[in-house]
Design a protein around this motif. Sequence first.
Motif, PDB file in Angstrom:
ATOM      1  N   VAL A 150       0.855  -1.183   0.000  1.00 60.08           N
ATOM      2  CA  VAL A 150       0.000   0.000   0.000  1.00 60.08           C
ATOM      3  C   VAL A 150       0.890   1.232   0.000  1.00 60.08           C
ATOM      4  CG1 VAL A 150      -1.685   1.345   1.295  1.00 60.08           C
ATOM      5  CG2 VAL A 150      -1.911  -1.119   1.165  1.00 60.08           C
ATOM      6  N   LYS A 151       0.620   2.143  -0.896  1.00 60.88           N
ATOM      7  CA  LYS A 151       1.397   3.375  -0.985  1.00 60.88           C
ATOM      8  C   LYS A 151       0.462   4.550  -0.779  1.00 60.88           C
ATOM      9  CE  LYS A 151       4.277   6.084  -4.174  1.00 60.88           C
ATOM     10  NZ  LYS A 151       4.817   6.166  -5.546  1.00 60.88           N
ATOM     11  N   THR A 152       0.919   5.538  -0.032  1.00 61.81           N
ATOM     12  CA  THR A 152       0.146   6.779   0.133  1.00 61.81           C
ATOM     13  C   THR A 152       0.851   7.897  -0.643  1.00 61.81           C
ATOM     14  OG1 THR A 152      -0.531   6.093   2.345  1.00 61.81           O
ATOM     15  CG2 THR A 152      -0.763   8.407   1.824  1.00 61.81           C
ATOM     16  N   PHE A 153       0.467   8.211  -1.809  1.00 58.72           N
ATOM     17  CA  PHE A 153      -0.511   7.575  -2.687  1.00 58.72           C
ATOM     18  C   PHE A 153       0.195   7.176  -3.986  1.00 58.72           C
ATOM     19  CE2 PHE A 153      -3.533  10.171  -0.190  1.00 58.72           C
ATOM     20  CZ  PHE A 153      -4.416   9.171   0.179  1.00 58.72           C
ATOM     21  N   TYR A 551     -14.239  14.623  -6.835  1.00 57.53           N
ATOM     22  CA  TYR A 551     -13.515  13.407  -6.474  1.00 57.53           C
ATOM     23  C   TYR A 551     -14.423  12.215  -6.710  1.00 57.53           C
ATOM     24  CZ  TYR A 551     -10.220  10.462  -3.849  1.00 57.53           C
ATOM     25  OH  TYR A 551      -9.297   9.512  -3.469  1.00 57.53           O
ATOM     26  N   TRP A 552     -14.075  11.423  -7.719  1.00 57.43           N
ATOM     27  CA  TRP A 552     -14.801  10.205  -8.071  1.00 57.43           C
ATOM     28  C   TRP A 552     -14.144   9.100  -7.241  1.00 57.43           C
ATOM     29  CZ3 TRP A 552     -18.252  11.821 -11.988  1.00 57.43           C
ATOM     30  CH2 TRP A 552     -17.918  13.032 -12.605  1.00 57.43           C
ATOM     31  N   ALA A 553     -14.601   8.948  -5.994  1.00 60.22           N
ATOM     32  CA  ALA A 553     -13.790   8.320  -4.956  1.00 60.22           C
ATOM     33  C   ALA A 553     -13.873   6.807  -4.892  1.00 60.22           C
ATOM     34  CB  ALA A 553     -14.179   8.902  -3.596  1.00 60.22           C
ATOM     35  N   SER A 554     -14.829   6.196  -5.571  1.00 66.06           N
ATOM     36  CA  SER A 554     -15.013   4.744  -5.397  1.00 66.06           C
ATOM     37  C   SER A 554     -15.114   4.012  -6.728  1.00 66.06           C
ATOM     38  CB  SER A 554     -16.261   4.466  -4.547  1.00 66.06           C
ATOM     39  OG  SER A 554     -17.427   4.996  -5.170  1.00 66.06           O
ATOM     40  N   ILE A 555     -14.444   4.522  -7.755  1.00 66.01           N
ATOM     41  CA  ILE A 555     -14.468   3.863  -9.058  1.00 66.01           C
ATOM     42  C   ILE A 555     -13.965   2.430  -8.906  1.00 66.01           C
ATOM     43  CG2 ILE A 555     -13.493   3.867 -11.388  1.00 66.01           C
ATOM     44  CD1 ILE A 555     -13.259   6.929 -11.133  1.00 66.01           C
ATOM     45  N   VAL A 563     -10.212  -0.612  -6.295  1.00 60.97           N
ATOM     46  CA  VAL A 563     -10.746   0.745  -6.343  1.00 60.97           C
ATOM     47  C   VAL A 563      -9.647   1.702  -6.805  1.00 60.97           C
ATOM     48  CG1 VAL A 563     -11.984   2.528  -5.073  1.00 60.97           C
ATOM     49  CG2 VAL A 563     -12.223   0.122  -4.404  1.00 60.97           C
ATOM     50  N   ASN A 564      -9.985   2.528  -7.776  1.00 58.46           N
ATOM     51  CA  ASN A 564      -9.019   3.474  -8.347  1.00 58.46           C
ATOM     52  C   ASN A 564      -9.682   4.844  -8.514  1.00 58.46           C
ATOM     53  OD1 ASN A 564      -6.630   1.614  -9.090  1.00 58.46           O
ATOM     54  ND2 ASN A 564      -8.388   0.564  -9.980  1.00 58.46           N
ATOM     55  N   PRO A 565      -9.716   5.667  -7.468  1.00 56.03           N
ATOM     56  CA  PRO A 565     -10.376   6.973  -7.540  1.00 56.03           C
ATOM     57  C   PRO A 565      -9.723   7.902  -8.561  1.00 56.03           C
ATOM     58  CG  PRO A 565      -9.916   6.343  -5.260  1.00 56.03           C
ATOM     59  CD  PRO A 565      -9.172   5.395  -6.127  1.00 56.03           C
ATOM     60  N   VAL A 566     -10.495   8.886  -8.976  1.00 57.41           N
ATOM     61  CA  VAL A 566     -10.005   9.923  -9.893  1.00 57.41           C
ATOM     62  C   VAL A 566     -10.378  11.280  -9.328  1.00 57.41           C
ATOM     63  CG1 VAL A 566     -10.322  10.965 -12.177  1.00 57.41           C
ATOM     64  CG2 VAL A 566     -10.045   8.489 -11.967  1.00 57.41           C
ATOM     65  N   LEU A 567      -9.418  12.200  -9.306  1.00 60.15           N
ATOM     66  CA  LEU A 567      -9.657  13.579  -8.886  1.00 60.15           C
ATOM     67  C   LEU A 567      -9.596  14.478 -10.106  1.00 60.15           C
ATOM     68  CD1 LEU A 567      -8.337  15.444  -5.800  1.00 60.15           C
ATOM     69  CD2 LEU A 567      -7.916  16.428  -8.052  1.00 60.15           C
ATOM     70  N   THR A 568     -10.600  15.334 -10.256  1.00 60.75           N
ATOM     71  CA  THR A 568     -10.648  16.270 -11.373  1.00 60.75           C
ATOM     72  C   THR A 568     -10.984  17.661 -10.864  1.00 60.75           C
ATOM     73  OG1 THR A 568     -12.976  15.692 -11.752  1.00 60.75           O
ATOM     74  CG2 THR A 568     -11.355  14.588 -13.131  1.00 60.75           C
ATOM     75  N   GLN A 582      -5.315  10.183 -11.270  1.00 57.73           N
ATOM     76  CA  GLN A 582      -5.834   8.910 -10.779  1.00 57.73           C
ATOM     77  C   GLN A 582      -5.033   8.471  -9.553  1.00 57.73           C
ATOM     78  OE1 GLN A 582      -5.068   5.140 -12.922  1.00 57.73           O
ATOM     79  NE2 GLN A 582      -7.284   4.841 -12.944  1.00 57.73           N
ATOM     80  N   ILE A 583      -5.730   7.926  -8.565  1.00 58.09           N
ATOM     81  CA  ILE A 583      -5.096   7.393  -7.361  1.00 58.09           C
ATOM     82  C   ILE A 583      -5.391   5.907  -7.343  1.00 58.09           C
ATOM     83  CG2 ILE A 583      -4.991   7.488  -4.849  1.00 58.09           C
ATOM     84  CD1 ILE A 583      -6.036  10.390  -5.107  1.00 58.09           C
ATOM     85  N   ARG A 584      -4.354   5.108  -7.516  1.00 53.69           N
ATOM     86  CA  ARG A 584      -4.548   3.687  -7.772  1.00 53.69           C
ATOM     87  C   ARG A 584      -4.509   2.866  -6.486  1.00 53.69           C
ATOM     88  NH1 ARG A 584      -0.522   3.950 -12.951  1.00 53.69           N
ATOM     89  NH2 ARG A 584       0.752   4.993 -11.377  1.00 53.69           N
TER      90      ARG A 584
END
Length: 602
Positions: A150-153, A551-555, A563-568, A582-584
């Motif tokens: 796990v990496k932040t982020f 923040y599309w937080a629960s893609i 789960v791979n959220p996307v911030l726009t 994208q936050i993978r």
Amino acid sequence: MTRNELCRIACAISAAFLVAAPSAVLAVGGPSGTQVNFQRQGELGEVVVNPYDIAPLTAVIRNGGEVLLKAHVRIVPKKGGAEIAYDVGPTALRTYGGIPVFGLYPEYLNEIEVKWTKKTMAGPVEKTETYRIWTPPVYLDPSWTHGRPVKTFDTKIVTPAAKGFGDRLYLINNLLPESPKGSRAVWNNPTGGALQWNNYPQNAIVDTRGDVRWYMQPSAIYDPRSLNKAGIMMGFHQNEDGALTWGYGQRYVKYDLMGREIFNRVLPDGYADFSHAMAVGPDGHYFLRVSAADLKRADGTHVHTVRDVIAEVDSAGRVVDDWRLFEILDPNRSIVIKSIDQGAVCLNVDLEQTGKTLSAEQLARLEAKHAFGDIAGTGAGRNWAHVNSVDYDKADDSIIISSRHQSAVIKIGRDKEVKWILGAPNGWNGKLREKVLTPVDKDGKPIPCRIGKCEGDFDWTWTQHTGWKVDELSEPGISVVTVFDNGDGRAFKQPENPKDKYSRAVMYRIDEKKGTVEQIWEYGKNRGHALYSAITSSVEYEADKDSLLVYWASIGVQDKTGVNPVLTEFRRGGKDPVFEMQIRGSMGYRALAIDLGKAFKE
């Protein structure tokens, strides 16, 4: 030997001791106070990294006994990195006993350029120095995360920041799985309320290059073994003084960006289970989304309610008002509850239930069995409302809530009367049905709707999050509201093909006198299932850049791929994002923009 000779020998020994070992005297106080041991890099005092134990990428350069009047800090960016620079005012310099340093890179020898001005008898003296600070890597406690790193982020820049947006800093409020250290606790005997959820915090601030520039090391304030120090951290806001407020489990708190505690309070007696929302009110007041710890229902049953109370606390922590939504709304309205996907009800993700819905018979059996707790259902004592945001409207001293399980954003006055409902009209009782807003087009003409589906460029929101008023764009009687439309149960049904689901960021203009609503902007429908976020997520207007942060937080939360959220971020009215990242491999909740000017300028 005479007395005088003895005195001369004793004095000589004392003098020799002072010359040979002055620290032995100073260590116990001495003529100049307590001994201070540190190595100075510059003309000021010691450098203290992580001064308050919860923000490892911060530091304070102590003032070294000087009276500092002002300062300017610049974190020298890595090659190709994002710039962080800010001014520091006298209040901040006094508060921290020196110069606050924010935005260090992890596991890196950071170079910090500091310009400071000190007070002297001859007048102000200015000095420019360079300090170097080594930081450790980001450390959380991820050993139980299903055997994977796990990496932040782990970030990927999809659309680089447009001109004017490169200095953005984003606080990402994410969640790790529950810790085995505390996951066996039964929080609310005999069955749980919101506090059975105990995901480990993963909160960080990232720049537009995707680099972590601040993160929370929660161990100083969070303990998964303690019922009063655990729970999901949610409801982050940056206050006008620059500090952050949020809550978790049985607590609501306020800390500044350096990690300094302003308050950390247990919920008032009679209330329990903070989650989702802590809205900032006037004069140090806050609006907390909680539950009633003990409610006697009309049938005499005592229940612990679920996500359906708003408590207003003042600066002293006293409860000055509350909104008991099971008395204000209709807890038996079931049309939404019967249409939502049972595979993802808030953080209760069960892939085996994906696509399944509740029937009227199943809801009736829950009532007949007196089955209560954090379960989807109708009636007080079950998750009938699932309020996930609250906002305070200073224009008329009201609150605006988002109720996921009613698929509605609702405004309620201080008198506990509903002012308007932004949601499909189906299923409301007669009194509340009159409060449902009428959709109109840009010319003010009514838009026909039937069973939750409307013609033209208008749609209601479905299992939405973050229904917030935009004060900067509103005017008397006209409220502009942003909402994240998650999109589950759209038009009260599940599609035949789950890939047809989509989420939207949407903005509405509400004419409160006419009782009408116009949709003035949306994004997401055009990208279909790629951005679909069944749960969590947020959209917020950012006045400093006249933009919207989404923040599309629960893609992918219901996919086996993770789960791979996307911030726009978008310019207001824009058709394409000015930044996308994208936050993978991380479960998201919310994101917000951070303004360093608020934190240190005074």
